[in-house]
Design an enzyme around this catalytic site. Structure first.
Site, mmCIF file in Angstrom:
data_model
loop_
_atom_site.group_PDB
_atom_site.id
_atom_site.type_symbol
_atom_site.label_atom_id
_atom_site.label_comp_id
_atom_site.label_asym_id
_atom_site.label_seq_id
_atom_site.Cartn_x
_atom_site.Cartn_y
_atom_site.Cartn_z
ATOM 1 N N LEU A 176 65.007 -6.034 94.972
ATOM 2 C CA LEU A 176 65.207 -6.816 94.767
ATOM 3 C C LEU A 176 67.522 -6.147 95.343
ATOM 4 O O LEU A 176 68.502 -6.894 96.112
ATOM 5 C CB LEU A 176 65.970 -7.909 94.644
ATOM 6 C CG LEU A 176 64.900 -9.294 94.963
ATOM 7 C CD1 LEU A 176 65.152 -10.178 93.857
ATOM 8 C CD2 LEU A 176 64.305 -9.524 95.881
ATOM 9 N N HIS A 178 70.344 -3.308 97.034
ATOM 10 C CA HIS A 178 70.805 -3.219 98.031
ATOM 11 C C HIS A 178 70.787 -1.748 97.776
ATOM 12 O O HIS A 178 70.808 -0.443 97.042
ATOM 13 C CB HIS A 178 72.153 -3.790 98.490
ATOM 14 C CG HIS A 178 71.878 -4.743 98.723
ATOM 15 N ND1 HIS A 178 72.643 -5.988 97.387
ATOM 16 C CD2 HIS A 178 72.038 -5.530 100.208
ATOM 17 C CE1 HIS A 178 72.603 -7.028 98.869
ATOM 18 N NE2 HIS A 178 72.284 -7.448 99.451
ATOM 19 N N MET A 214 73.336 -2.223 88.813
ATOM 20 C CA MET A 214 72.331 -1.337 87.949
ATOM 21 C C MET A 214 71.613 0.077 88.692
ATOM 22 O O MET A 214 71.661 0.334 87.792
ATOM 23 C CB MET A 214 72.052 -2.457 89.501
ATOM 24 C CG MET A 214 71.324 -3.834 89.299
ATOM 25 S SD MET A 214 70.775 -4.272 87.485
ATOM 26 C CE MET A 214 69.255 -3.141 87.447
ATOM 27 N N ASP A 229 59.521 10.884 77.261
ATOM 28 C CA ASP A 229 59.081 12.176 77.276
ATOM 29 C C ASP A 229 59.041 13.468 77.184
ATOM 30 O O ASP A 229 57.765 14.174 76.496
ATOM 31 C CB ASP A 229 58.617 11.892 79.279
ATOM 32 C CG ASP A 229 57.578 12.552 79.308
ATOM 33 O OD1 ASP A 229 56.792 12.352 79.403
ATOM 34 O OD2 ASP A 229 57.460 13.755 80.045
#
Length: 260
Positions: A176, A178, A214, A229
């Site tokens: 959600l 943008h 975000m 990793d």
């Protein structure tokens, strides 16, 4: 025998008044009261009069018509006390109110996920800074990273590029979010020998109608996962911790900084 005498004394027209629909009910009751008074020496209890009123006004006469003021008050009272309830409905908040701004904007009024419409927002410069920490778990792994001797290569450089790339892919990773045009992304990784960790800070900037929190958070998270990793072959005790927003500015809510 006594009951038979009573029944014999009461006129049949009175005893069966309920079956005679055209009979005067009030006159029959009055006549019955006189007969009982003549037999027992006193009038019947006064609460019988209430029974007569109840007979003349059946349950259907006490019903309240829909839409009347009394009916609305009754329903309102039941709702407040919780004695009766209908199917629960979400309490909708009018747009533009303070309470509306504090609700979860990615949830629609029907409870479904939605993408926020930002078309009405003003364009402004927006900046966000986030951070996280990768605990390598041992001095051995920390020394390998510091000396750039990890088998997969330069951990810090690869994680830096991964973080920048992750910030640009945020809208693809988070459904959600943008798809915005980033004007700047910064990812810094610093070794901390006190707890054998890698401290990561990420910054995202844009000039637009929605924030970049975000993007900054995604940058440090992807960088932290990349460190994991590249080092997992040397240690299984690695932890990614303290992923958090540190600062943001721009937009309607203005500036905000985490209290350290």
């Amino acid at each position: 025998m006594f009951l038979r005498r009573i029944r014999a004394t009461i006129p049949s027209s009175v005893r069966f008044f309920s079956s005679n629909r055209g009979h005067d009910l009030t006159a029959s009751i009055a006549e019955l009261n006189k007969e009982m008074e003549s037999i027992f020496g006193e009038p019947p209890p006064s609460n019988l009069a209430g029974s007569v009123d109840n007979l003349s006004t059946g349950p259907e006469s006490r019903l309240v018509s829909p839409g009347t003021e009394e009916n609305e008050k009754r329903l309102s009272h039941i709702s407040r006390t919780g004695e009766a309830s209908t199917a629960s409905e979400p309490q909708l908040v009018s747009p533009g109110t303070e309470e509306n701004e504090q609700r979860l904007t990615h949830i629609s009024r029907t409870g479904e996920a939605q993408m926020v419409d930002v078309s009405s927002k003003e364009t402004s410069k927006r900046v966000a800074i986030a951070g996280c920490k990768v605990l390598l778990g041992s001095k051995k792994v920390f020394d390998l990273v510091s000396a750039n001797q990890v088998a997969k290569g330069d951990v810090l450089s690869v994680a830096k590029i991964a973080g920048i790339s992750g910030a640009k892919q945020t809208s693809s990773l988070i459904p959600l979010c943008h798809n915005i045009n980033l004007t700047h992304v910064r990812v810094d990784l610093t070794l901390n020998d006190k707890d054998f960790s890698v401290e990561i800070e990420g910054e995202a900037a844009s000039t637009g109608k929605t924030g970049v929190e975000m993007e900054a958070l995604t940058a440090v998270t992807i960088a932290g996962l990349t460190v994991y990793d590249m080092c997992k072959a040397a240690s299984k005790d690695i932890q990614i911790t303290n992923v958090q927003l540190l600062h943001k500015s721009g937009g309607k809510s203005g500036s905000w900084s985490r209290k350290q």
